[in-house]
Design an enzyme around this catalytic site. Structure first.
Site, mmCIF file in Angstrom:
data_model
loop_
_atom_site.group_PDB
_atom_site.id
_atom_site.type_symbol
_atom_site.label_atom_id
_atom_site.label_comp_id
_atom_site.label_asym_id
_atom_site.label_seq_id
_atom_site.Cartn_x
_atom_site.Cartn_y
_atom_site.Cartn_z
ATOM 1 N N SER A 69 14.987 20.909 -16.316
ATOM 2 C CA SER A 69 13.810 21.711 -16.609
ATOM 3 C C SER A 69 14.264 22.992 -17.292
ATOM 4 O O SER A 69 15.303 23.543 -16.943
ATOM 5 C CB SER A 69 13.082 22.032 -15.301
ATOM 6 O OG SER A 69 12.277 23.176 -15.460
ATOM 7 N N GLU A 118 9.374 7.824 -16.846
ATOM 8 C CA GLU A 118 8.010 8.290 -17.138
ATOM 9 C C GLU A 118 7.590 7.893 -18.548
ATOM 10 O O GLU A 118 6.448 7.489 -18.779
ATOM 11 C CB GLU A 118 7.935 9.806 -16.964
ATOM 12 C CG GLU A 118 8.118 10.226 -15.511
ATOM 13 C CD GLU A 118 8.411 11.718 -15.394
ATOM 14 O OE1 GLU A 118 7.478 12.508 -15.575
ATOM 15 O OE2 GLU A 118 9.577 12.082 -15.156
ATOM 16 N N HIS A 129 0.834 -1.223 0.000
ATOM 17 C CA HIS A 129 0.000 0.000 0.000
ATOM 18 C C HIS A 129 0.860 1.261 0.000
ATOM 19 O O HIS A 129 0.412 2.313 0.449
ATOM 20 C CB HIS A 129 -0.947 0.040 1.207
ATOM 21 C CG HIS A 129 -1.702 -1.233 1.436
ATOM 22 N ND1 HIS A 129 -2.953 -1.475 0.927
ATOM 23 C CD2 HIS A 129 -1.350 -2.363 2.107
ATOM 24 C CE1 HIS A 129 -3.356 -2.687 1.286
ATOM 25 N NE2 HIS A 129 -2.396 -3.250 1.998
ATOM 26 N N LYS A 143 15.986 21.140 -11.163
ATOM 27 C CA LYS A 143 15.309 19.883 -11.461
ATOM 28 C C LYS A 143 16.205 18.853 -12.148
ATOM 29 O O LYS A 143 17.055 19.170 -12.957
ATOM 30 C CB LYS A 143 14.086 20.135 -12.364
ATOM 31 C CG LYS A 143 12.956 20.855 -11.688
ATOM 32 C CD LYS A 143 12.353 20.090 -10.516
ATOM 33 C CE LYS A 143 11.569 18.873 -10.949
ATOM 34 N NZ LYS A 143 10.324 19.247 -11.671
#
Ligand code: ARG
Length: 452
Positions: A274, A287, A153, A280
């Site tokens: 970024s 992804e 979980h 970043k």
């Protein structure tokens, strides 16, 4: 190719709508191998002279080199790869080329070509999956002892090692390799000789053709052989599931690379910055891998939907099998390659893993097991430990520093050792557990297996 019956040319919109050569051109090496085997059987059946056969064979091989070297001009007016090659052959060698299509239809031809293509892709995908398994195994070996929390979980559950976690993905990928090899058995059957749907009155030696093409056997029902696209559905499912595995791995890595977890770092070469936020470092490869899995699943559903309402045997709808197939194969190949490179260069942040694994709550279950060993029924032990957990939360005193003997007389003076992480891991002696000794045995087993 069918001008006899027609008085009008095909409309150019229909040509544009129906052509497949812009994507099925990649079947060319298989189409040429299939045609050579077919022509050899024609020669053995006395339909071609030795000279005609050699003209066909060398003509086809020359066309193959021309395509390989980018010298071949594909014509959408000739619809697909099959007609492009056959028409060019006849242009080059004349009458013998016009004999090639005897006892064959594009229907058994396309089924043959696609099976040969899928077979070769099964082999190269298996090799690529093996490569990713080796990269994961290498990380497992490097971090065999690195203790970290295991989650259910997405809440901290029990301690594991990074080695155990990496090996979980090696196991998943092993099932993908096994599914590919199982799928290969059903792919590797020759449909050539099934004709348009009902075979031919000109009986070529199907077994000899199958042999030459490396097929294990020949199909046993011409109608099924022409209509069948199960092997495409199967490979698309196997690819989808492998994609799902890569997607889950991606998700773990994305979490691990966040500031909140901080368990792992990817190399600069495998991350992006970024354009706005200078600090970043984004896990775009993970992804994209996760995102592309949507396409893989979509391609599987597209193929099944195309086939589901079709009467026997060939219907032109079946031409729609190729783009999903090619897209899934290309997508998985690229995902495997980039993930292999990325995993090979990633590092675990051992301090952060150890700090997270030092949470004594991870050993609450071991504490209940301790009480069970003192004769307390498990449900009762669970409740007693639950009370200690509640007290720890309420008082902010870590679980391992509570005076447990005040909660129950079943707790002895020896509870402190329950909270020693190494001891807890080593206490798990059954196969499959994250005991570092067992994990190391698994690593050795995988090293031998993947070295083969
Ligand atoms: N390009 C076609 C396909 O991929 C080849 C088979 C064509 N057969 C036919 N009867 N029109 O399905």
């Amino acid at each position: 190719m069918w001008k006899g019956r027609f008085t009008q040319d095909t409309s150019s919109l229909v040509q544009q709508f129906g052509e497949s050569v812009s994507y099925d051109w990649r079947l060319f090496p298989h189409d040429i191998a299939g045609s050579i085997a077919h022509a050899r059987a024609q020669k053995h059946a006395g339909l071609l002279t030795e000279g005609e056969f050699s003209a066909i064979e060398s003509g086809l091989l020359a066309i193959r080199s021309d395509i390989e070297e980018g010298r071949f001009e594909f014509k959408t007016s000739l619809e697909d790869i099959h007609m492009n090659i056959e028409s060019e052959l006849t242009k080059r060698i004349g009458a013998a080329g016009a004999k090639l299509h005897t006892a064959r239809s594009r229907n058994d031809q396309v089924a043959t070509d696609t099976r040969l293509y899928v077979r070769s892709q099964i082999d190269s995908l298996s090799t690529a999956i093996r490569g990713l398994q080796r990269a994961l195994l290498d990380r497992a070996d490097l971090y065999a002892d690195a203790v970290m929390p295991g989650y259910t979980h997405l809440q901290r559950g029990q301690p594991v090692t990074a080695g155990h976690h990496f090996l979980a993905y090696v196991e998943m990928l092993e099932r993908d390799v096994a599914r590919l090899s199982d799928c290969r058995k059903r792919v590797n059957v020759s449909p050539l000789g099934s004709g348009a749907l009902a075979g031919s009155t000109i009986n070529l030696d199907r077994l000899a053709i199958a042999n030459e093409l490396g097929f294990d056997s020949v199909t046993t029902n011409s109608m099924d052989a022409i209509a069948d696209r199960d092997y495409i559905a199967e490979i698309l499912f196997v690819i989808s599931l492998c994609g799902v595995h890569l997607s889950r791995l991606s998700e773990d890595l994305i979490l691990w690379c966040s500031a909140e977890f901080g368990f792992a770092a990817l190399a600069d070469a495998h991350t992006t910055g970024s354009s706005l936020m200078p600090q970043k470092k984004n896990p775009d490869v993970c992804e994209l891998t996760r995102g592309k899995t949507g396409r893989l699943l979509g391609n599987l559903v597209a193929l099944l939907t195309t086939v589901k309402g079709l009467p026997l045997t060939y219907n032109r709808d079946l031409q729609e099998d190729k783009e999903p197939l090619f897209d899934s194969i290309d997508t998985l190949h690229l995902s495997l390659a980039v993930n292999t490179e990325m995993i090979s260069a990633m590092t675990m942040r051992l301090d952060r893993c150890a700090a997270a694994a030092a949470d004594p709550m991870l050993l609450a279950t071991d504490l209940a097991d301790y009480l069970v060993k003192k004769g307390v029924p498990f449900r009762h032990a669970h409740e007693l430990v639950g009370k200690a957990v509640a007290e720890s939360i309420a008082t902010s005193i870590p679980l391992d520093q509570l005076e447990l003997s005040k909660i129950s007389e079943h707790y002895g003076s020896d509870t402190a050792e329950i909270f020693q992480l190494q001891r807890a891991l080593l206490a798990r002696t059954n196969p499959g557990c994250p005991n570092p000794l067992i994990v190391k045995q698994q690593i050795e087993r995988w090293k031998n297996h993947l070295a083969e």
